[in-house]
Design a protein around this motif. Structure first.
Motif, mmCIF file in Angstrom:
data_model
loop_
_atom_site.group_PDB
_atom_site.id
_atom_site.type_symbol
_atom_site.label_atom_id
_atom_site.label_comp_id
_atom_site.label_asym_id
_atom_site.label_seq_id
_atom_site.Cartn_x
_atom_site.Cartn_y
_atom_site.Cartn_z
ATOM 1 N N ALA A 186 59.351 23.501 61.418
ATOM 2 C CA ALA A 186 60.376 22.517 60.464
ATOM 3 C C ALA A 186 60.884 21.506 61.324
ATOM 4 O O ALA A 186 61.060 21.647 62.608
ATOM 5 C CB ALA A 186 61.461 23.445 60.180
ATOM 6 N N ALA A 187 61.064 20.092 60.913
ATOM 7 C CA ALA A 187 61.512 19.064 61.320
ATOM 8 C C ALA A 187 62.448 18.233 60.587
ATOM 9 O O ALA A 187 62.527 18.827 59.515
ATOM 10 C CB ALA A 187 60.512 18.144 62.221
ATOM 11 N N LYS A 188 63.154 17.178 60.944
ATOM 12 C CA LYS A 188 64.101 16.373 60.147
ATOM 13 C C LYS A 188 63.315 15.738 59.218
ATOM 14 O O LYS A 188 62.176 15.342 59.520
ATOM 15 C CB LYS A 188 64.877 15.649 60.947
ATOM 16 N N ASP A 189 63.832 15.443 58.320
ATOM 17 C CA ASP A 189 63.333 14.679 57.037
ATOM 18 C C ASP A 189 63.306 13.165 57.277
ATOM 19 O O ASP A 189 62.272 12.450 56.641
ATOM 20 C CB ASP A 189 64.167 14.897 55.623
ATOM 21 N N GLY A 190 63.971 12.602 58.342
ATOM 22 C CA GLY A 190 63.877 11.163 58.653
ATOM 23 C C GLY A 190 64.581 11.008 60.164
ATOM 24 O O GLY A 190 65.167 12.071 60.444
ATOM 25 N N PRO A 191 64.454 9.897 60.471
ATOM 26 C CA PRO A 191 64.789 9.796 61.978
ATOM 27 C C PRO A 191 66.456 10.023 62.177
ATOM 28 O O PRO A 191 67.250 9.493 61.321
ATOM 29 C CB PRO A 191 64.621 8.183 62.300
#
Lengths: 287, 287
Positions: A181-186
């Motif tokens: 998983a990673a972030k949805d946006g910066p």
């Protein structure tokens, strides 16, 4: 982890860095920092999780600055460099070295002013250090018994080192289902879903979004879809300070935090020396 | 001088230092920093003078901490050391050296983390440096034609170096009436009226209070008595950044600012390199 006394000044100093990275004009910078001053009282309280309040502050500052990704240039440098160094290192032959490399990747935190040219030297140094808290045997046993792993990434350069650990795990446990998983946006220099796809994580794992741009993984701001996966997995590996801050209160024994205790609050919270490399189960030392 | 963008984070970092100096308990420290976070929006605006908004924040923080002088121990160390170093140096034989020593004293700013043991070495180094802006000839001429001088002090250790300059001036101009002003009560490491009396300024000058505890000399917060004297004098020598911040907007040609441009905002405001030693007339470079 709830706020420590140093978290306010740290957030303001980071906000100043964001402002400097985004705006050249000193009048605009002044307005931005006054905006930050006005928001602090509203965003920080005794119950605040530093990564959440800080993240909200930074996102409001992004909107104020009209800049959706002040760290874009910085992240590009970080990505290229990490990709090269991790590529040179290759997938390690033992679990402990793979773990240490993933923690070493956490050092590549450009958000706190790291010098890119020192990376190679430091990465190699880190693999020689002992872990300050070492629950890696438990992690290996948990993986042996697991059907599904969720891996929570931290910074965008760092993910190239996460990839080395995950490739090791994939090789050792070919039947394990792996979500990354990673972030949805910066947000600051955190990895986004797009960063994971660019780094090829979809070749051996399922790439997902936390459903939020906030640093770490604050579940109350995550998507339903993410929470469903989070609840269903057998093991969670969570990288970096923000994931520790946002998930340590759960006291969930499925969780293993891999991080370097870079700031005094994290070190104090975990009762370790500042700078320690850690593989901590369940967010509590005595678990 | 109005607020620059770096002044917010600087004030918060200083507030954290004050909190650390005053409170041991991390819960109390957290409450104090949350109090600071809540006050920032109210105290800082586009029109703020950094020393005034910062000073108000620190005084409110003192009240919150229940500590009227968090720097007392620090100041005691500073005073003793400065007294010894200045005593060893003695009154210089020329005006320029006396001026430079007074500016060198400004470096002894414990509020921004100075190492006491380096003082002697640095003081001597400073007297060899050229001034970045040098209106000292104009200052000497102004003193030749003056009947009354007002000298505005800055930090409490620094006053022992101010004393060397003032003793030089007293020797050169025996008929000059000299007022020396300090703060009405403790604020960061600033000199108070009591500090001036302890350092024996009343032996050759009239010691007065600004009537305020705020750093620098914001006239709108000064006493009537102080303002009356300020308006009546022929020459004003004002030491340090806070006096520059609070008085530079007047554009008053009676004024001479002696300072080291320690922070980027002051250096930017004056168009000089950071770290420059300055003797600036009237707060404007082109005056």
């Amino acid at each position: 982890m709830r706020i420590h006394y140093e978290c306010i000044a740290c957030a303001v100093n980071q906000a100043q860095k964001i402002t400097e990275m985004s705006a050249e004009d000193s009048g605009k910078r002044r307005k931005a920092m006054l905006f930050v001053a006005g928001k602090l009282g509203e965003l920080f309280s005794e119950d605040s999780i530093p990564a959440v309040s800080g993240g909200m502050l930074f996102l409001e500052l992004y909107r104020f600055l009209g800049d959706d990704d002040p760290f874009s240039g910085y992240k590009e440098t970080s990505r290229k460099l990490a990709q090269r160094v991790a590529g040179d290192l290759g997938v390690p032959v033992d679990f402990k070295t793979a773990l240490k490399l993933a923690i070493a990747g956490n050092i590549i935190d450009f958000a706190v002013g790291y010098d890119p040219s020192k990376i190679e030297e430091d990465i190699i140094g880190v693999t020689r250090e002992e872990l300050g808290i070492d629950h890696s045997d438990e992690l290996l046993r948990a993986l042996e018994n697991a059907e599904i792993l969720l891996y929570l990434t931290d910074n965008c350069g760092e993910v190239y080192f996460d990839r080395l650990l995950l490739e090791f795990i994939r090789g050792r446990f070919p039947d394990l289902r792996i979500y990354v998983a990673a972030k949805d946006g910066p947000i600051i220099n955190d990895a986004t879903v797009r960063d994971l796809l660019e780094a090829g994580f979809n070749e051996f794992a399922e790439v997902i979004s936390t459903g939020s741009r906030l640093p770490g993984t604050p579940l109350e701001y995550a998507s339903e879809e993410f929470r469903r996966i989070f609840n269903a997995v057998d093991v969670v590996i969570a990288k970096g300070q923000a994931n520790f801050e946002t998930l340590s209160d759960l006291g969930d024994s499925r969780m293993f935090f891999l991080l370097k205790a870079k700031c005094p609050p994290i070190a104090r919270e975990l009762g370790v020396e500042r700078g320690s490399l850690l593989c901590v189960r369940g967010g509590k030392i005595d678990d």
